[in-house]
Enzyme design. Structure first.
Site: not given
Length: 293
Positions: A80-81, A128-129, A146, A152, A237
């Site tokens: 996904k990156d 997106r989220r 981040r 996190r 992104c």
């Protein structure tokens, strides 16, 4: 054969690289591997939200450069990156490790997305989220976050936030799935294109060295649809874009989203025949486009 494998320094990145090495050893028992840990632009800047960083591939570009200059022989990334457009001298080897594609919710009070209190604060740096959650819970507030998964989780306990939205795959690979309060259906949060997949990147000229590793699979076909959708979107992104394809016996089930802002994101969910496999990405892309007009 000795292979120098480039990856980021995070615990998850190293773990993912070891999963790839396990796969390599199963195919080439005599292969020797060295992990080369690297720091990327995305690792150096842990404050700026990803959507505000002004460039794509912030977690892969430095590793790609090491691949191009010969410092490493192979790179391992979270798919996904990886941008849908890369240096023409590089390629993704169709040799991947797969995991759950969905996003998940972790909260202080063990709530679900439906039961979070009004105006709850969720931490995520993903447009997106945000766009997906805004569609079903427009009251929810967002702040950027981040850092690696453990950082996190620590921030959830120490800062004024009610929850985190993370990729389920990372938590499962780190054996932290007990923290998950809800795995979120793709009809609510559409996963990132290729989420949950670990990918190997090589120089095109080296493909003959590794082509014997490539084995066709349904999971690989699903990822190819998701990546083709991303390429059609020409988005990174900075934008709310996602796609999840699931191939069943006779059908392909696809969720997709695309927008430029949280508010204008369009969503689509379609089911196609497996006979249309080569056309699925283009068809779902057109369907999302129709909804954006």
């Amino acid at each position: 054969m000795r292979i120098r494998i480039g990856t980021r320094k995070s615990k998850l990145a190293i773990l993912q690289t070891k999963l790839v090495i396990d796969q390599i050893k199963a195919i080439e028992p005599d292969a020797k591997t060295d992990i080369v840990m690297m720091t990327t632009k995305g690792d150096k800047d842990r404050q700026t939200p990803l959507y505000a960083m002004g460039s794509t591939g912030v977690f892969v570009k430095d590793i790609e450069q090491a691949l191009l200059d010969g410092s490493i022989d192979m790179a391992v990334h979270s798919l996904k990156d990886v941008s849908s457009v890369m240096d023409e001298r590089l390629m993704l080897l169709p040799f991947m490790v797969f995991e759950d594609k969905r996003d998940c919710l972790i909260t202080k009070e063990h709530k679900t997305l439906d039961t979070l209190k009004p105006n709850a604060i969720l931490a995520t740096s993903s447009m997106r989220r945000m766009a997906c959650i805004h569609r079903v819970r427009p009251d929810i507030q967002f702040i950027s976050i981040r850092g690696n998964v453990n950082t996190r989780l620590e921030k959830l306990q120490t800062e004024n936030i009610d929850g985190l939205v993370l990729a389920t795959a990372g938590l499962k690979r780190l054996h932290l799935e007990s923290y998950i309060d809800e795995i979120i259906s793709p009809d609510v949060i559409v996963p990132a294109c290729g989420q949950g997949t670990i990918v190997v990147q090589i120089r095109k000229e080296d493909y003959p060295l590794f082509d014997a590793w490539v084995k066709p699979s349904i999971a690989l076909q699903e990822v190819q649809i998701e990546r083709e959708f991303l390429a059609l979107c020409k988005a990174g992104c900075h934008y709310p874009v996602g796609c999840m394809a699931t191939i069943k016996k006779e059908t392909v089930d696809v969720y997709a989203c695309l927008g430029t802002t949280i508010e204008d994101t369009a969503f689509a969910h379609e089911t196609y025949s497996v006979k249309e496999l080569d056309q699925v990405a283009e068809k779902i892309y057109r369907k999302v486009g129709e909804k954006r007009r």
